[in-house]
Design a protein around this motif. Structure first.
Motif, PDB file in Angstrom:
ATOM      1  N   UNK A 153       0.867  -1.390   0.191  1.00 42.17           N
ATOM      2  CA  UNK A 153       0.398  -0.143   0.044  1.00 42.17           C
ATOM      3  C   UNK A 153       0.638   0.590   0.243  1.00 42.17           C
ATOM      4  N   UNK A 154       1.440   1.465   0.190  1.00 41.65           N
ATOM      5  CA  UNK A 154       2.497   2.299   0.882  1.00 41.65           C
ATOM      6  C   UNK A 154       3.736   2.252  -0.617  1.00 41.65           C
ATOM      7  N   UNK A 155       3.927   1.435  -0.812  1.00 43.60           N
ATOM      8  CA  UNK A 155       4.942   1.395  -2.529  1.00 43.60           C
ATOM      9  C   UNK A 155       3.999   1.868  -3.241  1.00 43.60           C
ATOM     10  N   UNK A 156       2.936   1.453  -3.812  1.00 44.70           N
ATOM     11  CA  UNK A 156       2.016   2.028  -5.040  1.00 44.70           C
ATOM     12  C   UNK A 156       1.712   3.717  -5.081  1.00 44.70           C
TER      13      UNK A 156
ATOM     14  N   UNK B 213       9.284  -6.706  -2.020  1.00 48.21           N
ATOM     15  CA  UNK B 213       8.996  -5.229  -2.622  1.00 48.21           C
ATOM     16  C   UNK B 213       9.852  -4.441  -3.133  1.00 48.21           C
ATOM     17  N   UNK B 214      11.038  -4.680  -2.974  1.00 48.44           N
ATOM     18  CA  UNK B 214      11.937  -3.807  -3.707  1.00 48.44           C
ATOM     19  C   UNK B 214      12.058  -3.021  -2.968  1.00 48.44           C
ATOM     20  N   UNK B 215      11.662  -2.261  -1.465  1.00 46.50           N
ATOM     21  CA  UNK B 215      12.032  -0.827  -0.931  1.00 46.50           C
ATOM     22  C   UNK B 215      12.654  -1.016  -0.041  1.00 46.50           C
ATOM     23  N   UNK B 216      13.844  -0.179   0.050  1.00 48.24           N
ATOM     24  CA  UNK B 216      13.983   0.761   1.359  1.00 48.24           C
ATOM     25  C   UNK B 216      13.832   0.752   2.398  1.00 48.24           C
TER      26      UNK B 216
ATOM     27  N   UNK C 233      16.375   2.965  -5.334  1.00 46.63           N
ATOM     28  CA  UNK C 233      18.309   2.057  -5.735  1.00 46.63           C
ATOM     29  C   UNK C 233      18.075   1.840  -7.870  1.00 46.63           C
ATOM     30  N   UNK C 234      17.415   2.868  -8.480  1.00 46.26           N
ATOM     31  CA  UNK C 234      17.126   3.003  -9.952  1.00 46.26           C
ATOM     32  C   UNK C 234      16.942   2.154 -10.371  1.00 46.26           C
ATOM     33  N   UNK C 235      16.044   1.446  -9.394  1.00 42.42           N
ATOM     34  CA  UNK C 235      15.258   0.138 -10.308  1.00 42.42           C
ATOM     35  C   UNK C 235      13.572   0.585  -9.880  1.00 42.42           C
ATOM     36  N   UNK C 236      13.153   0.239 -10.949  1.00 38.46           N
ATOM     37  CA  UNK C 236      12.181   0.648 -10.787  1.00 38.46           C
ATOM     38  C   UNK C 236      10.623  -0.373 -10.220  1.00 38.46           C
ATOM     39  N   UNK C 237       9.653   0.273  -8.920  1.00 42.58           N
ATOM     40  CA  UNK C 237       8.718  -0.750  -8.438  1.00 42.58           C
ATOM     41  C   UNK C 237       7.174  -0.560  -8.356  1.00 42.58           C
ATOM     42  N   UNK C 238       7.103   0.766  -9.463  1.00 43.95           N
ATOM     43  CA  UNK C 238       5.518   0.940  -9.770  1.00 43.95           C
ATOM     44  C   UNK C 238       6.036   1.502 -10.784  1.00 43.95           C
TER      45      UNK C 238
ATOM     46  N   UNK D  23       2.507  -2.189  -8.782  1.00 50.60           N
ATOM     47  CA  UNK D  23       3.341  -2.519  -8.032  1.00 50.60           C
ATOM     48  C   UNK D  23       3.981  -3.580  -9.136  1.00 50.60           C
ATOM     49  N   UNK D  24       5.448  -3.606  -9.662  1.00 53.95           N
ATOM     50  CA  UNK D  24       6.223  -4.320 -10.678  1.00 53.95           C
ATOM     51  C   UNK D  24       6.662  -5.772 -10.125  1.00 53.95           C
TER      52      UNK D  24
END
Length: 461
Positions: free
Chosen positions: A118-121, A152-155, A425-430, A435-436
């Motif tokens: 929910x936060x990442x998107x 998720x790929x989140x810091x 970190x340079x990677x697309x997560x949304x 979410x990807x």
């Protein structure tokens, strides 16, 4: 800095709010991401002749900002949302602790997935979780949360919480929901040694985080602070959240929360506390003098009728302040980008009225302020060359925002803006609001199933 051979992503034609020291903004500018770093940011088109460009994004109609930084949360509460909706903090805790004390590793992992998704998107690129409930035999809860964030790929910062003051000792948690002093300290140290990464581009960090004055012993606070400083990590807890907490501290310790925390070693530039609603001038001065940080959680403070934190006074005094979602059992939306708006609006109900906060101050709270509170302002929180490539593109040309000329005003005052792209970190997560890295629909199903399983177990108990 990123090596010259790094693959580059070029973002152009967007408005940019850098949130740097001078609040530099560009009406139409560019960003170049090289590997996991920001290589350049500026007005107009990107420089010509860039090598290894793997992608060009025409971000017309968008606002680029640093990724949002969440400074306080309780992920496990995702599977107990919508309960005890008319309670103040102490009554809410008493109502929910018996349920929370029956979580296990699968529930915790699934709830972390829901909270993070929910936060990442919604534009969060750096999340934190204050997890303090460790029922006996429940499995590797800390590991499950860290695994969910990595997938998720989140810091991520895990604040490894603890409680050792139960009902029999005058605290709020049930007796079976707490750890021993020795057990809590040992498990916390093990978590730090196993998972904390102190490097510049760390994706996972760990903080020492006894829960609150009314759920931990004085000795756990003292030894927890000593442990954190011996290991070189940060400290986190709840502080000055309600008038009931103020009364509790005076009755039990003969002093208010801030003085109590100072007596146990819990003020300092390596400390941040959640809420800090009931702070007098002396408390704020102590936080400013010691550079103790604050996680401001406006929606949760309102949901639990805790009050209005004195954020304008804290900022004027020089206290580092970031934003927090707080647990989703006291902020059911689970989103941080709505806290930009709520922080501004709720603080304008306080003594400073319309002068309390403006749109750019609210955005700073959710980005650079959060990075300060987590001790990572040299790496994230603003769009500057050399910093980590944590960037969000907000779409501002739809019905919801297109008629607002200033994009930062539109982002903060307007409806929740769609996230077209979010990079960590340079990677697309949304990508276009989805979410990807994970399957949102699958997470929705499993969180519902785990919420139902926890409800059944609690009812049987």
């Amino acid at each position: 800095m990123a090596p010259s051979a790094a693959q580059r992503i070029v973002i152009e034609n967007c408005a940019i709010a850098t949130v740097d020291a001078g609040d530099t903004e560009y009406a139409s500018g560019h960003l170049v991401l090289a590997g996991n770093r920001i290589e350049s940011v500026g007005a107009g088109r990107a420089p010509e002749g860039l090598q290894n460009v793997v992608r060009r994004i025409d971000a017309s109609g968008h606002l680029a900002t640093p990724g949002l930084v969440n400074t306080h949360h309780h992920f496990y509460q995702w599977i107990t949302r919508g309960l005890a909706t008319d309670h103040n903090l102490f009554n809410w805790l008493v109502a929910l602790y018996p349920t929370w004390a029956r979580i296990d590793e699968e529930m915790t992992y699934t709830a972390a997935q829901g909270s993070l998704a929910m936060m990442a998107r919604g534009g969060v690129t750096t999340a934190m979780d204050h997890h303090y409930v460790f029922p006996h035999g429940s499995g590797d809860l800390s590991g499950s949360i860290i695994r969910a964030a990595a997938e998720m790929g989140v810091r991520f910062t895990l604040a490894r919480g603890s409680m050792d003051r139960s009902e029999k000792d005058g605290g709020l948690p049930p007796d079976f929901a707490v750890e021993t002093l020795e057990g809590a300290l040992a498990a916390t140290e093990e978590t730090v040694r196993k998972h904390h990464d102190a490097s510049f581009d760390a994706m996972t960090q760990v903080a020492v985080a006894p829960c609150s004055p009314f759920s931990v012993s004085t000795e756990l606070l003292k030894q927890g602070a000593q442990l954190a400083r011996r290991l070189g990590v940060r400290l986190h807890t709840h502080g000055s959240e309600t008038v009931e907490e103020e009364k509790f501290c005076h009755e039990l310790f003969g002093m208010g929360p801030t003085d109590y925390f100072e007596s146990t070693g819990w003020l300092g530039e390596d400390v941040w506390m959640a809420h800090c609603v009931h702070m007098n001038d002396s408390d704020i001065a102590a936080f400013a003098r010691t550079r103790t940080g604050v996680a401001h959680c406006p929606s949760s403070n309102a949901r639990l009728a805790a009050g209005i934190a004195r954020v304008p006074d804290m900022l004027k005094a020089g206290v580092p302040v970031g934003l927090g979602v707080d647990g989703t059992a006291s902020n059911e939306s689970g989103e941080l980008h709505t806290e930009l708006r709520n922080a501004l609006l709720i603080n304008r109900l306080g003594a400073h009225r319309e002068a309390a906060l403006n749109a750019r101050q609210a955005l700073r709270l959710g980005t650079y302020g959060g990075a300060q509170v987590l001790g990572r302002d040299g790496q994230i929180g603003s769009l500057e060359p050399g910093k980590l490539a944590d960037v969000v593109l907000w779409r501002m040309d739809t019905l919801a925002h297109a008629s607002i000329a200033d994009p930062v005003t539109a982002l903060v005052f307007g409806a929740a803006a769609p996230v077209t792209a979010s990079f960590v970190n340079g990677e697309q997560i949304v990508d276009n609001g989805r979410l990807t890295t994970v399957d949102e629909d699958a997470i929705a199903r499993t969180t519902r199933e785990e919420a139902q399983r926890l409800a059944r177990i609690s009812a049987q108990a």
